[in-house]
Design a protein around this motif. Sequence first.
Motif, PDB file in Angstrom:
ATOM      1  N   GLU A  40       0.838  -1.209   0.000  1.00 17.03           N
ATOM      2  CA  GLU A  40       0.000   0.000   0.000  1.00 17.03           C
ATOM      3  C   GLU A  40       0.865   1.247   0.000  1.00 17.03           C
ATOM      4  N   ALA A  46      -4.818   2.736  -0.412  1.00 19.48           N
ATOM      5  CA  ALA A  46      -5.198   1.595   0.423  1.00 19.48           C
ATOM      6  C   ALA A  46      -5.753   0.467  -0.437  1.00 19.48           C
ATOM      7  N   LEU A  47      -5.348  -0.752  -0.112  1.00 21.87           N
ATOM      8  CA  LEU A  47      -5.898  -1.948  -0.759  1.00 21.87           C
ATOM      9  C   LEU A  47      -6.993  -2.581   0.083  1.00 21.87           C
ATOM     10  N   GLY A  62      -8.731  -1.679  -4.271  1.00 24.88           N
ATOM     11  CA  GLY A  62      -8.427  -3.088  -4.089  1.00 24.88           C
ATOM     12  C   GLY A  62      -9.318  -3.986  -4.935  1.00 24.88           C
TER      13      GLY A  62
END
Length: 288
Positions: A40, A46-47, A62
């Motif tokens: 990340e 953010a995943l 994601g």
Amino acid sequence: MTFTQFKIFSKVIETGSFTKAGEVLNMTQSAVSHAIASMESELGVALIIRDKKRGVILSDFGKRVLKPVRDIINKISIIEQEAAAEKGLEIGTIRIGSFPSTTARLLPKMIATFKQMYPMIEIVLFEGTDHEVKEWINNRVIDMGFIAKLCWDETIIPITRDKMVVVISKGHPLTNYPAIPVQMLADVPFIMPSGGCELIIREIFEQYDLSPSVHFQVMELATILNMVQEGLGVTVLPQLALPDTLPDVEVRELEPAVWRHLGLYCPYMNETSPAAQRFISIGQSLFT
């Protein structure tokens, strides 16, 4: 980013847990968490969203990159298998989706035959409904999956076929018929299996412009058979789904006979690993 990070990310989503992913990959939970955090950080987005109530949740980003990540993992796996084959080794993993009747009746023989020939290749099973199997394939969770249709088409690799039968209670008026026309089933209370073959059953009725009079919709096979035994309705089931020992019920064929066709759904056949292709060939040689 590294291949290991991709594998960890995919496994966290597959298992729904950092801890479970670590157990599968033989890593500590902190090592898994660190790998995701590093990925990340490198991407700058953010995943995964950590939620105390819902657990591991994919971020919107994601969700978009999960399938490409799994595509990369699959392609590298193919390269590794090809290299192993070149050295006279047989390694790899095959991920197969299936539904209960196929898992119980077809897969044991296919897997046993395959493992005798390729003992070093791991087979991982995912069991669910037809819809879940297709979803797993489309998301590249599995390499191939069993599905059932009334007719063969170009989307599935033929393996075998399975007769659809009527299950009725002893003493039911329909027991007087050696084979039961579909039209007669439209006028009696019907128990609809909801574990995977509902679409096929409804398609059978639709061929005659009919609809079953569904009084109950039930997923568990044992419950369905017990309800039939108690006279709460009749049902239609695949023959392969029936247990070896039946409760106090009668089984009749449909008139005319109806078969469901079982095959392997593998839309990415040109990207399938050598091990998966051998598994498909064995299935065809055993049952077709």
